[in-house]
Design an enzyme around this catalytic site. Sequence first.
Site, PDB file in Angstrom:
ATOM      1  N   CYS A  44       0.736  -1.039   0.008  1.00 36.79           N
ATOM      2  CA  CYS A  44       0.137   0.124   0.083  1.00 36.79           C
ATOM      3  C   CYS A  44       0.685   1.285   0.044  1.00 36.79           C
ATOM      4  CB  CYS A  44      -0.964   0.184   1.081  1.00 36.79           C
ATOM      5  SG  CYS A  44      -0.063  -0.262   2.678  1.00 36.79           S
ATOM      6  N   HIS A  76      19.170  -2.725   2.025  1.00 33.14           N
ATOM      7  CA  HIS A  76      17.523  -2.335   2.063  1.00 33.14           C
ATOM      8  C   HIS A  76      16.649  -3.444   2.326  1.00 33.14           C
ATOM      9  CE1 HIS A  76      14.125   0.074   1.126  1.00 33.14           C
ATOM     10  NE2 HIS A  76      13.882  -0.887   0.081  1.00 33.14           N
ATOM     11  N   GLN A  93       3.620  -7.853   8.464  1.00 32.84           N
ATOM     12  CA  GLN A  93       2.988  -7.970   7.152  1.00 32.84           C
ATOM     13  C   GLN A  93       4.072  -7.986   5.986  1.00 32.84           C
ATOM     14  OE1 GLN A  93       1.368  -5.947   9.048  1.00 32.84           O
ATOM     15  NE2 GLN A  93       0.457  -7.441   9.917  1.00 32.84           N
ATOM     16  N   GLY A 171      -7.421  -5.476   4.112  1.00 36.48           N
ATOM     17  CA  GLY A 171      -8.969  -5.470   4.690  1.00 36.48           C
ATOM     18  C   GLY A 171      -9.179  -6.344   5.880  1.00 36.48           C
TER      19      GLY A 171
END
Length: 392
Positions: A44, A76, A93, A171
């Site tokens: 996102c 990174h 996540q 969600g």
Amino acid sequence: MILNIRVDHKIADIEGIEKADKILDEVLDELKGNIKEHIPIKTCNRIEHYLIVKAPTPAINHPNIITEEGQNALKHLLRLAAGLESMIIGEDQILGQIKEARLAALKRGSCGPILDMIFNKAVHVGQMVRNRTQINKGSISIGSAAVELAESVQGDLKCKKVLVIGAGEMGALVARALAEKQLRAIVVANRTYDRAVKLAEELGGYAIQFDKLDEALSDADVVISATAAPHYILTHERVKKAIPVERRDTVTMIDIANPRDIEEKVKELGIKLFNIDDLRGIAEKNRRKREKEAQKAEQIIEEELELLVNSLKYKKIEPLISKIRKKMEEIRVRETKKAIKKLGKIEGEEKIIEDLTRSIVNKIFHDIVSRLREAAEKDDEELIKACEKLFN
């Protein structure tokens, strides 16, 4: 050479990320002939591409795009897996998203042996950081941060009706964060109705078909949208028709999708609309709480980065080591056969000679491999090339 090309929440807002996505696609198209391996990661608030390229690439001159290569790119990725590059420091996540990105690339055939090794290492480091530190203790996610933002606007969410659009990973995180809030109702809408039903049942809410979305919008107090749709789900016109004028100033909408689900013009209706950029305050509060654990994570990353860099150097000389091993074994077998032939058939001696020659070759081979690994670690290309000539 490994290359990382990215845009993320650190250098761009959600609009900047959306615009840079198109430019990144053009860049990848130009690099097509130079790419050996490729794993993209899209979340996102970031779009990243990890590439193994055949030759150095020209610089990308764009204010919202970062390009890093070699050790910087590797570091990174390890920081990313550890949760240190996330908007919500320590969130879990991203680790799942890295695993999924690798598996999807393996399925497509774009992940080769080098990126496979690098991504496996990144996952290992991410797990190690979470096991050895408390970076994710009481961890909040983008989903739960969205719920926290809704509470800061609406006050207590008790007895409110919340509509969650999207039953994917994000969600689901939103819905689970809402489950503890004693809501009047939690409604889940998803294009795949079965997924919405499954999530709603888990949370004691109810699912709706996507074509019933307008009906659910009409009396929702909070709308949190997190789909993977490439276009707006809630346009200005749709929201205008669905939500009565007298209710609009009481409605809060939070868009945590990338690209965005809710058209910016919805604000003109008097609705309080927020997006991923508005979670930065919550993210900063979370970052300050985790500073000490982040320092421990940095130490682990530095140690593991050194091991990864050396592993990649060893991988580079593997074909040469294999060639030397083959050459030495050919010589050993040939000379052993000659010796056995000269000695004639003497019971038991054949095995003794085989074992002896094998032992001698193994000891010599071990010394050669040790020297070659040392040369690889020190980037001693001269010695490596000399060995390549010797065993050609």
